[in-house]
Design an enzyme around this catalytic site. Structure first.
Site, mmCIF file in Angstrom:
data_model
loop_
_atom_site.group_PDB
_atom_site.id
_atom_site.type_symbol
_atom_site.label_atom_id
_atom_site.label_comp_id
_atom_site.label_asym_id
_atom_site.label_seq_id
_atom_site.Cartn_x
_atom_site.Cartn_y
_atom_site.Cartn_z
ATOM 1 N N GLU A 106 -89.848 -2.414 -18.544
ATOM 2 C CA GLU A 106 -88.870 -2.628 -17.468
ATOM 3 C C GLU A 106 -89.285 -3.868 -16.674
ATOM 4 O OE1 GLU A 106 -88.619 1.029 -15.253
ATOM 5 O OE2 GLU A 106 -87.700 2.062 -16.982
ATOM 6 N N PRO A 107 -88.382 -4.371 -15.824
ATOM 7 C CA PRO A 107 -88.769 -5.560 -15.053
ATOM 8 C C PRO A 107 -90.066 -5.322 -14.266
ATOM 9 C CG PRO A 107 -86.410 -5.188 -14.866
ATOM 10 C CD PRO A 107 -86.959 -4.011 -15.629
ATOM 11 N N SER B 173 -97.379 -3.407 -18.951
ATOM 12 C CA SER B 173 -98.574 -2.729 -19.454
ATOM 13 C C SER B 173 -98.656 -1.285 -18.953
ATOM 14 C CB SER B 173 -99.827 -3.490 -19.006
ATOM 15 O OG SER B 173 -99.787 -4.813 -19.481
ATOM 16 N N ILE C 78 -86.010 -6.708 -24.440
ATOM 17 C CA ILE C 78 -85.780 -5.770 -25.535
ATOM 18 C C ILE C 78 -85.366 -6.525 -26.815
ATOM 19 C CG2 ILE C 78 -84.520 -3.703 -26.252
ATOM 20 C CD1 ILE C 78 -86.571 -3.410 -23.857
ATOM 21 N N THR C 79 -86.265 -6.484 -27.815
ATOM 22 C CA THR C 79 -86.014 -7.142 -29.100
ATOM 23 C C THR C 79 -84.826 -6.474 -29.795
ATOM 24 O OG1 THR C 79 -88.352 -7.639 -29.293
ATOM 25 C CG2 THR C 79 -87.060 -7.717 -31.339
ATOM 26 N N ARG D 253 -102.254 -36.121 -47.210
ATOM 27 C CA ARG D 253 -102.385 -37.111 -46.132
ATOM 28 C C ARG D 253 -103.669 -37.932 -46.323
ATOM 29 N NH1 ARG D 253 -99.843 -40.197 -42.413
ATOM 30 N NH2 ARG D 253 -101.092 -40.491 -40.517
ATOM 31 N N GLU E 203 -96.264 -5.205 -27.484
ATOM 32 C CA GLU E 203 -96.827 -3.944 -28.016
ATOM 33 C C GLU E 203 -98.267 -3.748 -27.517
ATOM 34 O OE1 GLU E 203 -95.736 -2.493 -31.778
ATOM 35 O OE2 GLU E 203 -93.910 -3.692 -31.878
HETATM 36 P P1 FAD Z 1 -98.000 -7.252 -17.324
HETATM 37 O O1 FAD Z 1 -98.185 -5.834 -17.699
HETATM 38 O O2 FAD Z 1 -97.502 -7.564 -15.973
HETATM 39 O O3 FAD Z 1 -99.387 -8.010 -17.574
HETATM 40 C C1 FAD Z 1 -99.678 -9.287 -17.016
HETATM 41 C C2 FAD Z 1 -101.146 -9.612 -17.312
HETATM 42 O O4 FAD Z 1 -101.995 -8.616 -16.702
HETATM 43 C C3 FAD Z 1 -101.478 -9.565 -18.814
HETATM 44 O O5 FAD Z 1 -102.424 -10.551 -19.125
HETATM 45 C C4 FAD Z 1 -102.113 -8.191 -18.985
HETATM 46 O O6 FAD Z 1 -102.987 -8.124 -20.114
HETATM 47 C C5 FAD Z 1 -102.849 -8.049 -17.666
HETATM 48 N N1 FAD Z 1 -103.101 -6.641 -17.321
HETATM 49 C C6 FAD Z 1 -102.185 -5.687 -16.961
HETATM 50 N N2 FAD Z 1 -102.814 -4.525 -16.723
HETATM 51 C C7 FAD Z 1 -104.153 -4.730 -16.944
HETATM 52 C C8 FAD Z 1 -105.319 -3.920 -16.871
HETATM 53 N N3 FAD Z 1 -105.256 -2.619 -16.528
HETATM 54 N N4 FAD Z 1 -106.517 -4.498 -17.163
HETATM 55 C C9 FAD Z 1 -106.588 -5.795 -17.543
HETATM 56 N N5 FAD Z 1 -105.529 -6.625 -17.624
HETATM 57 C C10 FAD Z 1 -104.325 -6.092 -17.323
HETATM 58 N N6 FAD Z 1 -90.830 -4.260 -24.695
HETATM 59 C C11 FAD Z 1 -90.079 -3.209 -25.178
HETATM 60 O O7 FAD Z 1 -90.085 -2.124 -24.590
HETATM 61 N N7 FAD Z 1 -89.310 -3.351 -26.285
HETATM 62 C C12 FAD Z 1 -89.250 -4.522 -26.984
HETATM 63 O O8 FAD Z 1 -88.540 -4.604 -27.998
HETATM 64 C C13 FAD Z 1 -90.006 -5.649 -26.508
HETATM 65 N N8 FAD Z 1 -89.909 -6.863 -27.132
HETATM 66 C C14 FAD Z 1 -90.507 -7.964 -26.550
HETATM 67 C C15 FAD Z 1 -90.247 -9.236 -27.062
HETATM 68 C C16 FAD Z 1 -90.782 -10.365 -26.445
HETATM 69 C C17 FAD Z 1 -90.464 -11.725 -26.999
HETATM 70 C C18 FAD Z 1 -91.613 -10.216 -25.296
HETATM 71 C C19 FAD Z 1 -92.208 -11.416 -24.598
HETATM 72 C C20 FAD Z 1 -91.879 -8.963 -24.798
HETATM 73 C C21 FAD Z 1 -91.326 -7.827 -25.395
HETATM 74 N N9 FAD Z 1 -91.523 -6.546 -24.846
HETATM 75 C C22 FAD Z 1 -90.792 -5.467 -25.328
HETATM 76 C C23 FAD Z 1 -92.306 -6.377 -23.629
HETATM 77 C C24 FAD Z 1 -93.817 -6.451 -23.860
HETATM 78 O O9 FAD Z 1 -94.255 -5.304 -24.544
HETATM 79 C C25 FAD Z 1 -94.471 -6.654 -22.492
HETATM 80 O O10 FAD Z 1 -94.190 -7.982 -22.096
HETATM 81 C C26 FAD Z 1 -95.969 -6.398 -22.511
HETATM 82 O O11 FAD Z 1 -96.237 -5.020 -22.667
HETATM 83 C C27 FAD Z 1 -96.667 -6.883 -21.237
HETATM 84 O O12 FAD Z 1 -96.009 -6.448 -20.095
HETATM 85 P P2 FAD Z 1 -95.650 -7.498 -18.932
HETATM 86 O O13 FAD Z 1 -94.978 -8.650 -19.581
HETATM 87 O O14 FAD Z 1 -94.928 -6.772 -17.861
HETATM 88 O O15 FAD Z 1 -97.056 -7.992 -18.408
#
Ligand code: FAD
Length: 383
Positions: A127-128, A132, A157-158, A268, A363
Site C-alpha cells: 500500500e502507499p 516492508s 501492483i504488477t 571489440r 518481494e
Molecule cells: P519501504 O518498506 O518503505 O523501505 C524503504 C527502505 O527501508 C528499504 O531500503 C528497506 O529495505 C528499508 N527498511 C524497511 N524496513 C526495514 C527494517 N525493519 N530494517 C532495515 N531496513 C528496513 N507489491 C505488491 O503487493 N504487488 C506487486 O505486484 C508489486 N510489484 C512491484 C513492482 C515494482 C516495479 C515495484 C517497484 C514494487 C512492487 N511491489 C509490489 C512493491 C514492493 O514489494 C515494495 O516496494 C517493497 O516491498 C518495499 O516496500 P516500500 O517500497 O514501501 O519500501
C-alpha cells in the site's frame, strides 16, 4: 541433489529457449521503449503451458515440478524481465496461491482462465503507506450483509491495469497487526475498483504497474480465499515461493549479461587486439560467470526443497537475496565491458542494468531478506 535434468525438464527448457528466441528477444527493446509488451504474448505463454507450470492438469495446468518452473523462468528472464514478471505474478503469486488455498469453486472458476492466459492475475499487498511492514496494511474489509465492504488502496501492483482478478489482502475484524489480515479474490470489473497506471519506471518498463483503488467495493462471502484472519500467512507463503521465481529471473539476467559481455569482448578491438585478450576484461567476465553459477545453484536448491516437500522459506530468501544482488553486479559488469556503448539504448546491457535493479527491492528488499535469514540463524526477530 541431482543436478542432471530429467528428459521432461530438458524438453521444457528447450521449448522455452526456442520461444524466447523467436517471440521475445527480437521485440524486448521495442517493448521497453513503448512501455508495454505486446499483450498477445500472454496467450502465447498460456498456449505453451508456461502459465500453468506446477498447477494440476485437472484445473488446466501443465503440471511439472518447480525445477521446470525455474528453467522456464530463467529463459524468460534472459529474454525480457517484463515478460518474466508477468508470469511470476499471474502464475507464481496468484494461480499457485489459488491452487493451494482456494475452494473447489474458486479453483474451477479461476485456474483454467489464468493458466491459459485468457485472464491475468495481480497480487495486491503493498500500500502507499506500508511496503516492508506489509502486516500493518490499512485496507479494510468490514462485514456488509452476507459479505464485505472494502475500502483502501494498493501500490505498485504488477499487471495492475491488465489483470482480471486481484488477490487482495485487507484487514478484517479488530485483531491487531498481521493477525487481522484476510485474503480475497476480487474481479477487476467489480464496481468501486479503479486503477491508475504508474509510468516512468526505471526498468521493467514493458510491464503494467498500477495503483489499485477500492472505494466501497462490495464483495460476496465467497470472495474470501482461505480462512478469515489467515491472509498474512497466505501472503507470506505465496511470497516465499515467489522469491524462487524472482531468483530464477535474476539468473536469466546474469546469463544475458554473460552472453552479451563475451560476444562484445570478442569483437571489440582496442590496442590492436580484441578486448577479450585483456586480463581486467576477463576479470569482469569471470565475476559474471561465478555469480551466475552460484545464483543458479541457490535457486535450484529451493526448487529441490519444494519438490521434496521440505522447508524452503529461508533458502528462498537466500536465493532471492544473492541472485538479485548478483544480477545487478552482472549487468553492471557487462555494461563496463561495453564501455561507452553500454550506456546507449541501442545496445542491450543498459536495459539489463535497469531491469535488474528492482529485483533487490520487490518481494522483500535485500534488507528484509537479511532479517529473515538472521532470524532463522539466531532465533531472534530483528523486525
Ligand atoms: P519501504 O518498506 O518503505 O523501505 C524503504 C527502505 O527501508 C528499504 O531500503 C528497506 O529495505 C528499508 N527498511 C524497511 N524496513 C526495514 C527494517 N525493519 N530494517 C532495515 N531496513 C528496513 N507489491 C505488491 O503487493 N504487488 C506487486 O505486484 C508489486 N510489484 C512491484 C513492482 C515494482 C516495479 C515495484 C517497484 C514494487 C512492487 N511491489 C509490489 C512493491 C514492493 O514489494 C515494495 O516496494 C517493497 O516491498 C518495499 O516496500 P516500500 O517500497 O514501501 O519500501
Amino acid at each position: 541433489m541431482n543436478l542432471e535434468l530429467s528428459e521432461e525438464q530438458a524438453a521444457v527448457r528447450r521449448l522455452a529457449e526456442d520461444f524466447v528466441a523467436r517471440e521475445v528477444v527480437p521485440y524486448a527493446a521495442a517493448w521497453d521503449r513503448a512501455e508495454s509488451v505486446d499483450r498477445g504474448i500472454v496467450k502465447k505463454l498460456g498456449a505453451l503451458g508456461f502459465l500453468g507450470l506446477t498447477i494440476p492438469e485437472e484445473y488446466g495446468g501443465s503440471g511439472g515440478d518447480h525445477l521446470a518452473y525455474c528453467l522456464v523462468t530463467e529463459e524468460l528472464g534472459r529474454g525480457d524481465s517484463s515478460v518474466r514478471g508477468i508470469v511470476s505474478v499471474s502464475l507464481g503469486l496468484v494461480a499457485k496461491t489459488i491452487a493451494h488455498w482456494g475452494s473447489e469453486e474458486q479453483k474451477r472458476s479461476w485456474l483454467p482462465r489464468l493458466t491459459s492466459g485468457e485472464a491475468l492475475g495481480c497480487f495486491g499487498l503493498t500500500e502507499p503507506g506500508t511496503g516492508s511492514d506489509a502486516g500493518n496494511l490499512a485496507t479494510r474489509a468490514v462485514p456488509d450483509g452476507d459479505g464485505y465492504l472494502v475500502n483502501g488502496s494498493k501500490m505498485f501492483i504488477t499487471n495492475g491495469t491488465w489483470a482480471d482478478v486481484v488477490l487482495l489482502f485487507a484487514r478484517t475484524g479488530d485483531a491487531p497487526g498481521h493477525r487481522g489480515v484476510s485474503a480475497f479474490l476480487v474481479p477487476t470489473d467489480t464496481p468501486g475498483l479503479s486503477r491508475r497506471p504508474i509510468h516512468g519506471k526505471l526498468g521493467l518498463r514493458g510491464q503494467a504497474t498500477a495503483e489499485v483503488v477500492l472505494q466501497d467495493v462490495r464483495l460476496p462471502a465467497h470472495a474470501l480465499l482461505g480462512p478469515e484472519g489467515k491472509g498474512f500467512s497466505i501472503a507470506m507463503s505465496a511470497l516465499a515461493k515467489g522469491r524462487m521465481s524472482v531468483a530464477a529471473g535474476c539468473v536469466g539476467i546474469a546469463r544475458a549479461a554473460l552472453d552479451a559481455a563475451v560476444a562484445y569482448a570478442g569483437q571489440r578491438e582496442q590496442f590492436g587486439r580484441s578486448i577479450a585478450h585483456y586480463q581486467l576484461v576477463q576479470e569482469l567476465i569471470s565475476d559474471i560467470s561465478v555469480d551466475l553459477d552460484a545464483a543458479r545453484l541457490l535457486t535450484w536448491r529451493v526448487a529441490d526443497l519444494i519438490d521434496r516437500g521440505e522447508e524452503f522459506a529461508t533458502a528462498a530468501s537466500k536465493a532471492k537475496l544473492f541472485a538479485s544482488e548478483a544480477a545487478v553486479r552482472a549487468a553492471n559488469n557487462a555494461l563496463q565491458v561495453y564501455g561507452g556503448y553500454g550506456y546507449i539504448d541501442e545496445y542491450p546491457v543498459g536495459k539489463l542494468v535497469r531491469d535488474a535493479r528492482v529485483m533487490t527491492l520487490y518481494e522483500g528488499t535485500s534488507q528484509i531478506q537479511k532479517l529473515i535469514i538472521g532470524r532463522a540463524e539466531t532465533g531472534v526477530s530483528a523486525f
